[in-house]
Design an enzyme around this catalytic site. Structure first.
Site, PDB file in Angstrom:
ATOM      1  N   GLU A 175       8.727  -3.296  -7.921  1.00  0.00           N
ATOM      2  CA  GLU A 175       9.749  -4.365  -7.960  1.00  0.00           C
ATOM      3  C   GLU A 175      10.011  -4.850  -9.385  1.00  0.00           C
ATOM      4  OE1 GLU A 175       8.379  -7.312  -5.144  1.00  0.00           O
ATOM      5  OE2 GLU A 175       8.585  -5.937  -3.451  1.00  0.00           O
ATOM      6  N   ASN A 226       8.676   1.817  -7.428  1.00  0.00           N
ATOM      7  CA  ASN A 226       8.815   1.427  -6.024  1.00  0.00           C
ATOM      8  C   ASN A 226       9.543   0.088  -5.939  1.00  0.00           C
ATOM      9  OD1 ASN A 226       7.979   1.872  -3.192  1.00  0.00           O
ATOM     10  ND2 ASN A 226       6.735   0.030  -3.450  1.00  0.00           N
ATOM     11  N   HIS A 262      12.201  -2.086   3.739  1.00  0.00           N
ATOM     12  CA  HIS A 262      12.115  -3.332   4.512  1.00  0.00           C
ATOM     13  C   HIS A 262      13.534  -3.702   4.964  1.00  0.00           C
ATOM     14  CE1 HIS A 262       7.923  -4.087   3.709  1.00  0.00           C
ATOM     15  NE2 HIS A 262       8.106  -3.973   2.419  1.00  0.00           N
ATOM     16  N   GLU A 291       7.375   1.487   2.714  1.00  0.00           N
ATOM     17  CA  GLU A 291       6.947   0.253   3.396  1.00  0.00           C
ATOM     18  C   GLU A 291       7.863  -0.071   4.572  1.00  0.00           C
ATOM     19  OE1 GLU A 291       6.463  -3.011   0.607  1.00  0.00           O
ATOM     20  OE2 GLU A 291       5.710  -1.697  -0.965  1.00  0.00           O
ATOM     21  N   ASP A 293       9.752  -1.273   7.651  1.00  0.00           N
ATOM     22  CA  ASP A 293       9.749  -2.105   8.860  1.00  0.00           C
ATOM     23  C   ASP A 293      11.169  -2.597   9.088  1.00  0.00           C
ATOM     24  OD1 ASP A 293       9.773  -4.159   6.926  1.00  0.00           O
ATOM     25  OD2 ASP A 293       7.785  -4.917   7.449  1.00  0.00           O
TER      26      ASP A 293
HETATM   27  C1  XIL Z   1       3.021  -8.062   1.372  1.00  0.00           C
HETATM   28  C2  XIL Z   1       1.873  -8.002   2.370  1.00  0.00           C
HETATM   29  O1  XIL Z   1       2.308  -7.304   3.514  1.00  0.00           O
HETATM   30  C3  XIL Z   1       1.415  -9.394   2.737  1.00  0.00           C
HETATM   31  O2  XIL Z   1       0.227  -9.341   3.531  1.00  0.00           O
HETATM   32  C4  XIL Z   1       1.137 -10.208   1.465  1.00  0.00           C
HETATM   33  O3  XIL Z   1       0.808 -11.534   1.831  1.00  0.00           O
HETATM   34  C5  XIL Z   1       2.342 -10.199   0.564  1.00  0.00           C
HETATM   35  O4  XIL Z   1       2.700  -8.848   0.254  1.00  0.00           O
HETATM   36  N1  XIL Z   1       6.745  -5.506  -1.008  1.00  0.00           N
HETATM   37  C6  XIL Z   1       5.546  -4.974  -1.407  1.00  0.00           C
HETATM   38  C7  XIL Z   1       4.328  -5.297  -0.641  1.00  0.00           C
HETATM   39  O5  XIL Z   1       5.516  -4.142  -2.314  1.00  0.00           O
HETATM   40  O6  XIL Z   1       3.168  -5.303  -1.465  1.00  0.00           O
HETATM   41  C8  XIL Z   1       4.440  -6.604   0.099  1.00  0.00           C
HETATM   42  O7  XIL Z   1       3.290  -6.752   0.934  1.00  0.00           O
HETATM   43  C9  XIL Z   1       5.711  -6.645   0.901  1.00  0.00           C
HETATM   44  C10 XIL Z   1       6.915  -6.507   0.014  1.00  0.00           C
END
Ligand code: XIL
Length: 386
Positions: A175, A226, A262, A291, A293
């Site tokens: 990020e 990423n 996400h 990641e 979802d």
């Molecule tokens: C999130 C985790 O899922 C949570 O448990 C934590 O509190 C905060 O981070 N992008 C990312 C991840 O790269 O590391 C994040 O994970 C979600 C968003």
């Protein structure tokens, strides 16, 4: 919609340990050696050159792992996935809580679990503006670029070195670009990332060195950029594309680009994901969905999503997976945890939920079924992608 699932888990976990994962050569044939349990496992249906993973919080889920008596969660994780990503265990605040203190306890537990279950590990993450310990936030107020470089180099060499040979892909930088809606628009996060801030005069030089340090510590790990909102071709991924070219030209050992995936049904789906992956692949990089979802806005008073929302969620997961399957450089597809009881979504996105692919009793949602069917269609056991 539900079908028996838990009864298959133990058999699938056992089979994963004794069966070679890819024993079938004819595309679309019924795999002769696979039982129903194997056919219900994402990892057994995936192409051999595509890891299918999940995030897991080692500290919460794996510290007590006993291979002889796994919890139900641990059984499902091992049976379904060929890759695991530490959801939090390798972040700065977990692994480097004080300047001279490294705590590998929960990350080591995760790696040991992965080994025992024949899984690969995606490392996450080495340079991020979030989840940094207080000592970094405090010290960075007075850092020169040299100070920041020294702290980051020590961290990267120590952490990547500790896991040398155990990690196939590392999210080195996470990020690092702002979004179009942030003040200043799409540009490197020289405001919020303490390391980029200290080296704001030449942040790309810092990034090049960060990748170089990681590569020197573990030459076999593929090193990724990423980010979220990085699925389609858009202003942010245009910036990543330029950065990747610049880093490669400078000799950085950049190996991959990850789209977090996400998604939310509050927004549309950008169908240019595959085209985006293709342009990064054309630079010689691997790509990954890191990641995934798909959040569902839940109406007040409703206990769950509508059938239409459920179907749309399945389409979104499947669309991300299809884009990955269609690009041979896509090396891993990871979902961000399961089941919903473990998901980060309810705590962070009020009014949204039901974002993962398994119900809380581990029975499959339609999104799981869609993914399993797509993996099976793509290859019953052997990748047609090679
Ligand atoms: C999130 C985790 O899922 C949570 O448990 C934590 O509190 C905060 O981070 N992008 C990312 C991840 O790269 O590391 C994040 O994970 C979600 C968003």
């Amino acid at each position: 919609m539900r079908r028996p699932f838990r009864s298959l888990i133990v058999a699938a976990a056992a089979a994963a340990l004794v069966l070679p994962l890819c024993t079938v050569t004819a595309a679309n044939a019924t795999p002769p050696g696979l039982s129903d349990a194997d056919r219900s496992a994402l990892r057994n249906q995936a192409p051999i050159d595509l890891a299918v993973g999940s995030a897991v919080w080692g500290r919460q889920q794996l510290m007590d792992y006993d291979p002889g008596a796994p919890t139900e969660y641990q059984q499902v994780l091992g049976a379904q996935f060929s890759s695991v990503t530490p959801e939090n265990d390798m972040k700065w605040d977990a692994i480097h809580p004080a300047p001279d203190v490294y705590d590998f306890s929960s990350a080591d537990a995760l790696v040991a679990y992965a080994r025992a279950n024949h899984q690969q590990v995606r490392g996450h993450t080495l340079l991020w503006h979030s989840q940094n310990p207080a000592w970094v936030t405090e010290a960075s107020a007075t850092w020169t670029c040299d100070d920041a470089r020294a702290v980051l180099e020590d961290h990267i060499r120590t952490v990547v070195g500790h896991f040398k040979g155990e990690i196939y892909e590392w999210d080195v930088a996470n990020e690092i670009f702002q979004d179009t809606w942030d003040a200043g628009g799409v540009r490197l996060r020289t405001d919020r990332n303490p390391f980029l801030k200290a080296c704001a005069d030449d942040p790309v030089a810092l990034l090049v060195d960060a990748f170089r340090w990681a590569h020197e510590a573990d030459p076999d790990a593929v090193l990724f950029l990423n980010d979220y909102n990085a699925e389609g071709v858009n202003a942010k991924t245009d910036a990543y594309y330029s950065l990747a070219q610049e880093m490669l030209a400078a000799g950085a050992p950049l190996g991959g680009f990850g789209a977090q995936g996400h998604l939310s049904l509050l927004y549309g789906f950008d169908t240019s994901l595959q085209a985006n992956f293709e342009r990064f692949a054309a630079l010689g990089l691997q790509v990954a969905v890191t990641e995934a979802d798909v959040r569902i806005p839940l109406l007040e008073g409703e206990t769950g999503p509508t059938p239409r929302q459920v179907a749309t969620q399945a389409e979104r997961y499947d669309a991300m997976l299809q884009a990955c399957l269609n690009v041979t450089a896509c090396s891993s597809f990871t979902v961000w945890g399961f089941p919903d009881a473990n998901s980060w979504v309810p705590g962070v996105f009020p009014g949204e939920g039901w974002a993962t692919i398994l119900e809380d009793d581990y029975s499959p949602k339609p999104a799981f079924d869609a993914m399993l069917a797509s993996l099976r269609d793509a290859t019953p056991g052997v990748s047609p992608r090679r």
